[in-house]
Structure formats: C-alpha cells, structure tokens
Motif scaffolding. Structure first.
Motif, PDB file in Angstrom:
ATOM      1  N   PRO A   1      37.673  22.361   3.054  1.00 38.75           N
ATOM      2  CA  PRO A   1      36.498  21.746   2.425  1.00 38.75           C
ATOM      3  C   PRO A   1      35.708  20.869   3.392  1.00 38.75           C
ATOM      4  CG  PRO A   1      38.515  20.658   1.694  1.00 38.75           C
ATOM      5  CD  PRO A   1      38.935  21.877   2.460  1.00 38.75           C
ATOM      6  N   LYS A   2      36.366  20.412   4.449  1.00 35.07           N
ATOM      7  CA  LYS A   2      35.662  19.585   5.427  1.00 35.07           C
ATOM      8  C   LYS A   2      34.555  20.377   6.125  1.00 35.07           C
ATOM      9  CE  LYS A   2      39.157  16.160   6.551  1.00 35.07           C
ATOM     10  NZ  LYS A   2      39.938  15.522   7.636  1.00 35.07           N
ATOM     11  N   ALA A   3      34.780  21.683   6.293  1.00 30.85           N
ATOM     12  CA  ALA A   3      33.763  22.512   6.928  1.00 30.85           C
ATOM     13  C   ALA A   3      32.509  22.574   6.061  1.00 30.85           C
ATOM     14  CB  ALA A   3      34.313  23.919   7.174  1.00 30.85           C
ATOM     15  N   LEU A   4      32.713  22.683   4.746  1.00 30.27           N
ATOM     16  CA  LEU A   4      31.570  22.703   3.819  1.00 30.27           C
ATOM     17  C   LEU A   4      30.873  21.341   3.794  1.00 30.27           C
ATOM     18  CD1 LEU A   4      29.805  23.888   1.610  1.00 30.27           C
ATOM     19  CD2 LEU A   4      31.638  23.401  -0.032  1.00 30.27           C
ATOM     20  N   LEU A   5      31.656  20.279   3.713  1.00 26.26           N
ATOM     21  CA  LEU A   5      31.065  18.949   3.687  1.00 26.26           C
ATOM     22  C   LEU A   5      30.376  18.623   5.000  1.00 26.26           C
ATOM     23  CD1 LEU A   5      33.846  16.948   1.801  1.00 26.26           C
ATOM     24  CD2 LEU A   5      31.711  17.866   0.899  1.00 26.26           C
ATOM     25  N   PHE A   6      30.924  19.154   6.098  1.00 27.29           N
ATOM     26  CA  PHE A   6      30.296  18.948   7.404  1.00 27.29           C
ATOM     27  C   PHE A   6      28.883  19.530   7.399  1.00 27.29           C
ATOM     28  CE2 PHE A   6      29.387  21.405  11.317  1.00 27.29           C
ATOM     29  CZ  PHE A   6      29.064  20.349  12.155  1.00 27.29           C
ATOM     30  N   CYS A   7      28.739  20.737   6.864  1.00 24.35           N
ATOM     31  CA  CYS A   7      27.412  21.361   6.790  1.00 24.35           C
ATOM     32  C   CYS A   7      26.476  20.537   5.925  1.00 24.35           C
ATOM     33  CB  CYS A   7      27.523  22.777   6.222  1.00 24.35           C
ATOM     34  SG  CYS A   7      28.283  23.973   7.341  1.00 24.35           S
ATOM     35  N   SER A   8      26.992  20.048   4.802  1.00 18.52           N
ATOM     36  CA  SER A   8      26.134  19.320   3.863  1.00 18.52           C
ATOM     37  C   SER A   8      25.733  17.952   4.398  1.00 18.52           C
ATOM     38  CB  SER A   8      26.845  19.157   2.513  1.00 18.52           C
ATOM     39  OG  SER A   8      27.941  18.263   2.628  1.00 18.52           O
ATOM     40  N   VAL A   9      26.525  17.411   5.331  1.00 16.82           N
ATOM     41  CA  VAL A   9      26.188  16.108   5.912  1.00 16.82           C
ATOM     42  C   VAL A   9      25.299  16.275   7.146  1.00 16.82           C
ATOM     43  CG1 VAL A   9      27.137  14.105   7.132  1.00 16.82           C
ATOM     44  CG2 VAL A   9      28.225  14.931   5.036  1.00 16.82           C
ATOM     45  N   LEU A  10      25.624  17.262   7.993  1.00 16.13           N
ATOM     46  CA  LEU A  10      24.892  17.421   9.250  1.00 16.13           C
ATOM     47  C   LEU A  10      23.484  17.973   9.054  1.00 16.13           C
ATOM     48  CD1 LEU A  10      24.993  17.323  12.390  1.00 16.13           C
ATOM     49  CD2 LEU A  10      25.707  19.727  12.300  1.00 16.13           C
ATOM     50  N   LEU A  11      23.363  19.049   8.307  1.00 15.60           N
ATOM     51  CA  LEU A  11      22.075  19.733   8.209  1.00 15.60           C
ATOM     52  C   LEU A  11      20.946  18.828   7.695  1.00 15.60           C
ATOM     53  CD1 LEU A  11      23.113  23.286   6.923  1.00 15.60           C
ATOM     54  CD2 LEU A  11      22.866  22.460   9.255  1.00 15.60           C
ATOM     55  N   PRO A  12      21.165  18.053   6.618  1.00 12.06           N
ATOM     56  CA  PRO A  12      20.050  17.217   6.122  1.00 12.06           C
ATOM     57  C   PRO A  12      19.570  16.172   7.131  1.00 12.06           C
ATOM     58  CG  PRO A  12      21.745  17.450   4.446  1.00 12.06           C
ATOM     59  CD  PRO A  12      22.322  17.999   5.711  1.00 12.06           C
ATOM     60  N   GLN A  13      20.433  15.805   8.092  1.00 13.88           N
ATOM     61  CA  GLN A  13      20.030  14.809   9.080  1.00 13.88           C
ATOM     62  C   GLN A  13      18.879  15.304   9.955  1.00 13.88           C
ATOM     63  OE1 GLN A  13      21.495  11.793   8.889  1.00 13.88           O
ATOM     64  NE2 GLN A  13      22.703  12.683   7.217  1.00 13.88           N
ATOM     65  N   PHE A  14      18.724  16.622  10.037  1.00 14.71           N
ATOM     66  CA  PHE A  14      17.705  17.196  10.921  1.00 14.71           C
ATOM     67  C   PHE A  14      16.563  17.849  10.136  1.00 14.71           C
ATOM     68  CE2 PHE A  14      21.537  16.834  13.390  1.00 14.71           C
ATOM     69  CZ  PHE A  14      21.084  16.391  14.628  1.00 14.71           C
ATOM     70  N   VAL A  15      16.570  17.666   8.841  1.00 14.72           N
ATOM     71  CA  VAL A  15      15.497  18.198   8.001  1.00 14.72           C
ATOM     72  C   VAL A  15      14.370  17.169   7.916  1.00 14.72           C
ATOM     73  CG1 VAL A  15      14.856  18.840   5.648  1.00 14.72           C
ATOM     74  CG2 VAL A  15      16.982  19.714   6.644  1.00 14.72           C
ATOM     75  N   ARG A  16      13.142  17.618   8.101  1.00 12.99           N
ATOM     76  CA  ARG A  16      11.971  16.760   7.993  1.00 12.99           C
ATOM     77  C   ARG A  16      11.039  17.343   6.924  1.00 12.99           C
ATOM     78  NH1 ARG A  16      15.109  14.324  10.193  1.00 12.99           N
ATOM     79  NH2 ARG A  16      15.036  13.135  12.164  1.00 12.99           N
ATOM     80  N   PRO A  17      10.876  16.650   5.794  1.00 12.08           N
ATOM     81  CA  PRO A  17      10.032  17.177   4.698  1.00 12.08           C
ATOM     82  C   PRO A  17       8.629  17.561   5.148  1.00 12.08           C
ATOM     83  CG  PRO A  17      11.264  15.262   3.965  1.00 12.08           C
ATOM     84  CD  PRO A  17      11.494  15.362   5.438  1.00 12.08           C
ATOM     85  N   GLU A  18       8.110  16.814   6.118  1.00 13.37           N
ATOM     86  CA  GLU A  18       6.739  17.099   6.571  1.00 13.37           C
ATOM     87  C   GLU A  18       6.663  18.366   7.425  1.00 13.37           C
ATOM     88  OE1 GLU A  18       8.676  14.390   9.604  1.00 13.37           O
ATOM     89  OE2 GLU A  18       8.557  14.537   7.416  1.00 13.37           O
ATOM     90  N   ALA A  19       7.827  18.901   7.809  1.00 15.79           N
ATOM     91  CA  ALA A  19       7.851  20.085   8.678  1.00 15.79           C
ATOM     92  C   ALA A  19       7.836  21.393   7.901  1.00 15.79           C
ATOM     93  CB  ALA A  19       9.070  20.044   9.601  1.00 15.79           C
TER      94      ALA A  19
END
Length: 211
Positions: free
Chosen positions: A129-147
């Motif tokens: 489950p850490k692999a799934l949580l890792f994705c859910s924590v890491l990916l949003p850090q690099f998402v920019r709504p204005e992009a």
C-alpha cells in the motif's frame, strides 16, 4: 503544460527514489541472477503494470479512501508482508545454479516460468500500500492547476513515473544477468547471494508489517 524546470525536479526526485534499495529491486536482482534475463524482464513487466494501476487509482482518488480507512490499509499491508515473506522463503529454498558445467539456468523461454516471474513482480508491488500512497503523495506536489486539467497532469506525471521505473528495473535485470556469469563460477558466492536476498525480502516484509 508542466514547466521544464518543474519536470526536471520531478525526474530527479524519481531517480533518487528508485535508486533506494527496496523489495522491487531485490526481487529483480534475484530473478535476473537466478533465472536469467527473460524472467527478469517479465518481473519488470509485472512491476510496470502494478505501478500503472497505482497511478490510475491515485488519479481516481482511491488512495485517499485507503488513508481514511485504516483497516483497509492494514489488510493490504499485512497481505503484502506475507507475500514478501513467502517470496523470501522461496529464494532461501531455491537451489544454487550452474555449480558445474553440467547445470544451467532454467529455460527462460518457458511460458510458465515467465508467467510466474511476471506475477511475482505484479504482486510484490501491488500488495504494497505504500507504493499507492507514494503515488498519491508525490504526484499532486507537481500538479499546477494553472497548467491545465489536473487529471491530465496526474496521468502525464504518472506515465513518467512508470517509464522511469522501467528504466531502473531493466538496468537491474541486465546488471544482474552480468553478475550471474561470475556467480556461476563461485559456489560460495551463490549461497551468500541467496541468503542475502532472502534476508532482504523477509526484512522488507517485517518492516512493512510493523510500520
């Protein structure tokens, strides 16, 4: 569109994370050394599929559900720990390979063996489950709504995560295949190698069950 600067930081973060030894790397090295390149690539394909599933679930918000339901996280966590321990025990019991000129690595073209290696790679990562949580924590850090659309950015970042993982996985497999040539000439080293990878997988299982 994600900026080039942010993209480079993201790729550097992925490279640093994939370089850290973990159960996926231990499985790939053991498979590449003990069974050969084709089964190693099959295990890497299983990891690729599992990471793709994790990225999709993260984009769909399933990871948030797991975070809000501790019992579900524990079910997946203990199941993953039990499976890693099982694989580690299998490695411990596996016979040494090519101790003399008469022995050889199992036939890498055998469909059953390739299928087994694929599912080992798939389940080793999918039941963590850490692999799934890792994705859910890491990916949003690099998402920019204005992009642009957030979901599209999540999938783009996820595709890069999976692609980077494939590069590291294949490097492990082909590196392990080269190491196997040396190990075949050193029986004691083979024993140490099997014990080391078995202990590593069981250790990762214990760590996962206690976290």
């Amino acid at each position: 569109m994600i900026s080039t600067h942010l993209l480079l930081i993201y790729l550097a973060a992925l490279a640093a994370i994939y370089a850290i030894p973990g159960p996926d790397m231990a499985l790939l090295l053991q498979t590449g050394i003990g069974r050969g390149t084709r089964p190693g690539v099959a295990a890497a394909a299983g990891l690729w599929l599992s990471r793709s599933v994790h990225v999709t679930l993260s984009a769909c918000g399933v990871a948030a559900l797991i975070r809000s339901a501790p019992w579900l996280y524990d079910v997946i966590r203990y199941g993953g720990a039990a499976y890693l321990a099982y694989v580690g025990f299998q490695v411990f019991r596996s016979p040494a390979f090519a101790l003399s000129g008469g022995a050889s690595v199992p036939d890498a073209n055998d469909a059953g063996e390739l299928r087994q290696s694929f599912f080992k790679g798939l389940l080793t990562n999918l039941l963590n489950p850490k692999a799934l949580l890792f994705c859910s924590v890491l990916l949003p850090q690099f998402v920019r709504p204005e992009a642009g659309p957030v979901v599209r950015q999540m999938f783009a970042l996820g595709a890069l995560l999976v692609a980077t993982g494939v590069c590291f996985d294949l490097a492990c497999v082909f590196g392990a295949a080269r190491l196997a040539s040396w190990l075949r000439a050193h029986p004691i080293a083979q024993t140490v190698q099997r014990w080391a990878f078995s202990a590593a997988l069981i250790g990762f299982a214990l760590r996962l069950s206690m976290d």
